[in-house]
Design a protein around this motif. Structure first.
Motif, PDB file in Angstrom:
ATOM      1  N   UNK A   7       4.064  -8.010   2.995  1.00  0.00           N
ATOM      2  CA  UNK A   7       4.216  -6.636   3.453  1.00  0.00           C
ATOM      3  C   UNK A   7       3.995  -5.681   2.288  1.00  0.00           C
ATOM      4  N   UNK A   8       3.084  -4.714   2.460  1.00  0.00           N
ATOM      5  CA  UNK A   8       2.761  -3.758   1.413  1.00  0.00           C
ATOM      6  C   UNK A   8       1.418  -4.012   0.772  1.00  0.00           C
ATOM      7  N   UNK A   9       0.795  -5.180   1.066  1.00  0.00           N
ATOM      8  CA  UNK A   9      -0.525  -5.494   0.528  1.00  0.00           C
ATOM      9  C   UNK A   9      -1.527  -5.497   1.676  1.00  0.00           C
ATOM     10  N   UNK A  10      -2.386  -4.499   1.677  1.00  0.00           N
ATOM     11  CA  UNK A  10      -3.467  -4.441   2.645  1.00  0.00           C
ATOM     12  C   UNK A  10      -4.773  -4.838   1.986  1.00  0.00           C
ATOM     13  N   UNK A  11      -5.901  -4.687   2.684  1.00  0.00           N
ATOM     14  CA  UNK A  11      -7.193  -5.110   2.120  1.00  0.00           C
ATOM     15  C   UNK A  11      -7.508  -4.460   0.782  1.00  0.00           C
ATOM     16  N   UNK A  12      -7.214  -3.169   0.628  1.00  0.00           N
ATOM     17  CA  UNK A  12      -7.543  -2.473  -0.609  1.00  0.00           C
ATOM     18  C   UNK A  12      -6.700  -3.002  -1.768  1.00  0.00           C
ATOM     19  N   UNK A  13      -5.398  -3.159  -1.566  1.00  0.00           N
ATOM     20  CA  UNK A  13      -4.545  -3.692  -2.621  1.00  0.00           C
ATOM     21  C   UNK A  13      -4.878  -5.144  -2.949  1.00  0.00           C
ATOM     22  N   UNK A  14      -5.243  -5.915  -1.916  1.00  0.00           N
ATOM     23  CA  UNK A  14      -5.617  -7.304  -2.173  1.00  0.00           C
ATOM     24  C   UNK A  14      -6.852  -7.366  -3.073  1.00  0.00           C
ATOM     25  N   UNK A  15      -7.860  -6.493  -2.790  1.00  0.00           N
ATOM     26  CA  UNK A  15      -9.053  -6.471  -3.639  1.00  0.00           C
ATOM     27  C   UNK A  15      -8.695  -6.098  -5.072  1.00  0.00           C
ATOM     28  N   UNK A  16      -7.797  -5.115  -5.218  1.00  0.00           N
ATOM     29  CA  UNK A  16      -7.407  -4.681  -6.558  1.00  0.00           C
ATOM     30  C   UNK A  16      -6.702  -5.806  -7.317  1.00  0.00           C
ATOM     31  N   UNK A  17      -5.838  -6.545  -6.618  1.00  0.00           N
ATOM     32  CA  UNK A  17      -5.139  -7.670  -7.272  1.00  0.00           C
ATOM     33  C   UNK A  17      -6.121  -8.769  -7.645  1.00  0.00           C
ATOM     34  N   UNK A  18      -7.081  -9.043  -6.761  1.00  0.00           N
ATOM     35  CA  UNK A  18      -8.096 -10.041  -7.086  1.00  0.00           C
ATOM     36  C   UNK A  18      -8.892  -9.644  -8.314  1.00  0.00           C
ATOM     37  N   UNK A  70       7.128 -10.602   8.630  1.00  0.00           N
ATOM     38  CA  UNK A  70       5.878  -9.868   8.517  1.00  0.00           C
ATOM     39  C   UNK A  70       4.676 -10.799   8.550  1.00  0.00           C
ATOM     40  N   UNK A  71       4.745 -11.937   7.843  1.00  0.00           N
ATOM     41  CA  UNK A  71       3.602 -12.853   7.826  1.00  0.00           C
ATOM     42  C   UNK A  71       3.338 -13.434   9.220  1.00  0.00           C
ATOM     43  N   UNK A  72       4.394 -13.612  10.012  1.00  0.00           N
ATOM     44  CA  UNK A  72       4.198 -14.097  11.381  1.00  0.00           C
ATOM     45  C   UNK A  72       3.397 -13.087  12.197  1.00  0.00           C
ATOM     46  N   UNK A  73       3.716 -11.800  11.998  1.00  0.00           N
ATOM     47  CA  UNK A  73       2.991 -10.750  12.723  1.00  0.00           C
ATOM     48  C   UNK A  73       1.541 -10.662  12.266  1.00  0.00           C
ATOM     49  N   UNK A  74       1.311 -10.856  10.949  1.00  0.00           N
ATOM     50  CA  UNK A  74      -0.058 -10.860  10.440  1.00  0.00           C
ATOM     51  C   UNK A  74      -0.843 -12.011  11.049  1.00  0.00           C
ATOM     52  N   UNK A  75      -0.234 -13.216  11.056  1.00  0.00           N
ATOM     53  CA  UNK A  75      -0.913 -14.397  11.599  1.00  0.00           C
ATOM     54  C   UNK A  75      -1.237 -14.221  13.073  1.00  0.00           C
ATOM     55  N   UNK A  76      -0.421 -13.441  13.772  1.00  0.00           N
ATOM     56  CA  UNK A  76      -0.649 -13.206  15.202  1.00  0.00           C
ATOM     57  C   UNK A  76      -1.611 -12.051  15.451  1.00  0.00           C
ATOM     58  N   UNK A 102      -3.696  -5.824   8.200  1.00  0.00           N
ATOM     59  CA  UNK A 102      -4.276  -7.128   7.890  1.00  0.00           C
ATOM     60  C   UNK A 102      -5.755  -7.157   8.215  1.00  0.00           C
ATOM     61  N   UNK A 103      -6.241  -6.072   8.869  1.00  0.00           N
ATOM     62  CA  UNK A 103      -7.644  -6.035   9.253  1.00  0.00           C
ATOM     63  C   UNK A 103      -8.365  -4.808   8.726  1.00  0.00           C
ATOM     64  N   UNK A 104      -7.650  -3.680   8.577  1.00  0.00           N
ATOM     65  CA  UNK A 104      -8.282  -2.424   8.197  1.00  0.00           C
ATOM     66  C   UNK A 104      -7.798  -1.974   6.840  1.00  0.00           C
ATOM     67  N   UNK A 105      -8.593  -1.091   6.207  1.00  0.00           N
ATOM     68  CA  UNK A 105      -8.177  -0.537   4.927  1.00  0.00           C
ATOM     69  C   UNK A 105      -6.917   0.286   5.093  1.00  0.00           C
ATOM     70  N   UNK A 106      -6.102   0.290   4.018  1.00  0.00           N
ATOM     71  CA  UNK A 106      -4.869   1.069   4.062  1.00  0.00           C
ATOM     72  C   UNK A 106      -5.181   2.542   4.002  1.00  0.00           C
TER      73      UNK A 106
END
Length: 369
Positions: A290-301, A352-358, A364-368
């Motif tokens: 929770x708190x990491x969307x696509x944009x933050x994930x790219x930044x962490x990568x 939160x991860x359960x909701x993402x997986x569902x 979990x799909x769109x930019x923050x």
């Protein structure tokens, strides 16, 4: 509305739907529950009109009423109210001429004169039974005015001459092509469009991806020295293999990059987390935190952070560095990234991860935002 009466004499005493129409009747009736069958009265009347040479006789209306178990008067009320239902015989080709303002301004009066000359008065059927006509309200093709509807087809952008040629073809059994009768496609400009002609608008070149603004870079610029010049020392990279547990608890070796410390920007405090190089199949879906969307994930990568275990092992100094570097002070602690990462790193789940997986979490799909 003018008084509308149906022709009692011309309709005869009986009417029957054509065998091929029965499937269409079943389709329309299936749309409504058994106690709401009368809701199908309008499509049923329309089918009856088509099967009765383009008009509704009194026996045809009675047949519809009997099938829908309606009083005859209720069906008569519908048929006499809607002008789409014709209550006296028409020709094989019935011309409905739009006389509403747009068509009238574009020459519909001249088209009426052609109909009167070639056919006769309104609703008169020619001796050969091929043609009849009437004036109707707007048929919804104002861009292509003036126009007429012949049975189910529109003939648009008419002139007295072009309408006369169409009527002559119908009278002599020659096919007449519907649609605009001038050089245009549908309702496009006559002669072709004069705007939006640049090929680049349609070849995809203007849709190429561009970099998002304000994304952190993998290698921050060197910090200026006291003399105002950038530090000249370059980072030294070494590779070594270290054990790493995945979500199932299985231990694998990953290639780890150890980089000599490069000076961080002056505004960043704390200690930069250790980065690794890892194959794509070993990456965790960091968006499950929770708190990491696509944009933050790219930044962490970009910083070499790919797994839950890396985040779970962050020290307070690492947290401070990441929060300063990514410009969201207090967020990691507030959203409890580390506790979530520890749970996920051992193969566990969070709400939160359960909701993402569902697929129930938009981030979990769109930019923050």
């Amino acid at each position: 509305m003018a008084l509308r009466r149906f022709d009692m004499e011309a309709g005869g005493d009986t009417f029957a739907f054509k065998p091929e129409t029965e499937e269409k009747i079943a389709f329309w009736r299936s749309k409504y529950p058994a106690d709401k069958q009368r809701s199908a009265v309008i499509p049923m009347l329309w089918l009856a009109q088509k099967d009765n040479s383009g008009w509704l006789s009194e026996p045809a209306m009675r047949e519809v009423a009997d099938r829908l178990e309606m009083p005859y008067i209720r069906v008569y009320e519908v048929a006499t109210f809607y002008t789409m239902f014709r209550l006296q015989p028409v020709g094989k080709y019935h011309i409905q001429l739009c006389g509403t303002t747009p068509c009238q301004l574009r020459g519909a009066e001249k088209l009426k004169e052609v109909c009167q000359t070639e056919i006769g008065k309104q609703m008169f059927v020619t001796d050969d039974g091929r043609l009849s006509w009437e004036e109707v309200e707007c048929l919804g093709a104002c861009v292509n005015a003036p126009m007429v509807q012949v049975n189910d087809d529109y003939f648009e952008d008419l002139t007295p001459d072009s309408l006369g040629m169409i009527l002559n073809k119908l009278k002599n059994g020659v096919e007449a092509h519907p649609g605009p009768q001038v050089d245009r496609i549908n309702s496009a400009p006559e002669g072709g469009t004069a705007i939006l002609t640049d090929p680049q608008l349609f070849d995809g070149t203007r849709n190429q991806s561009v970099a998002l603004p304000n994304l952190p870079t993998a290698e921050p610029e060197p910090e200026p020295t006291a003399a105002g010049k950038p530090a000249e020392s370059a980072p030294t990279n070494t590779q070594r293999e270290v054990p790493q547990k995945d979500n199932t608890g299985k231990t694998t070796l990953i290639s780890k990059t150890e980089t000599a410390e490069r000076s961080a920007p002056a505004a960043v405090s704390g200690e930069k987390p250790e980065s690794v190089t890892i194959a794509a199949e070993g990456h965790d879906d960091l968006k499950r935190i929770k708190g990491i969307g696509p944009k933050n994930e790219d930044a962490l990568n970009e910083l070499g952070i790919f797994t839950f275990r890396q985040i779970a092992d962050w020290s307070p100094a690492n947290v401070d560095w990441v929060e300063d570097y990514m410009s969201f002070p207090g967020r990691i602690e507030r959203e409890d990234w580390i506790a979530q990462a520890k749970e996920l790193a051992t193969g566990g789940e969070t709400e939160f991860s359960k909701r993402v997986d569902a697929g129930q979490v938009a981030s979990s799909k769109d930019d923050e935002d």
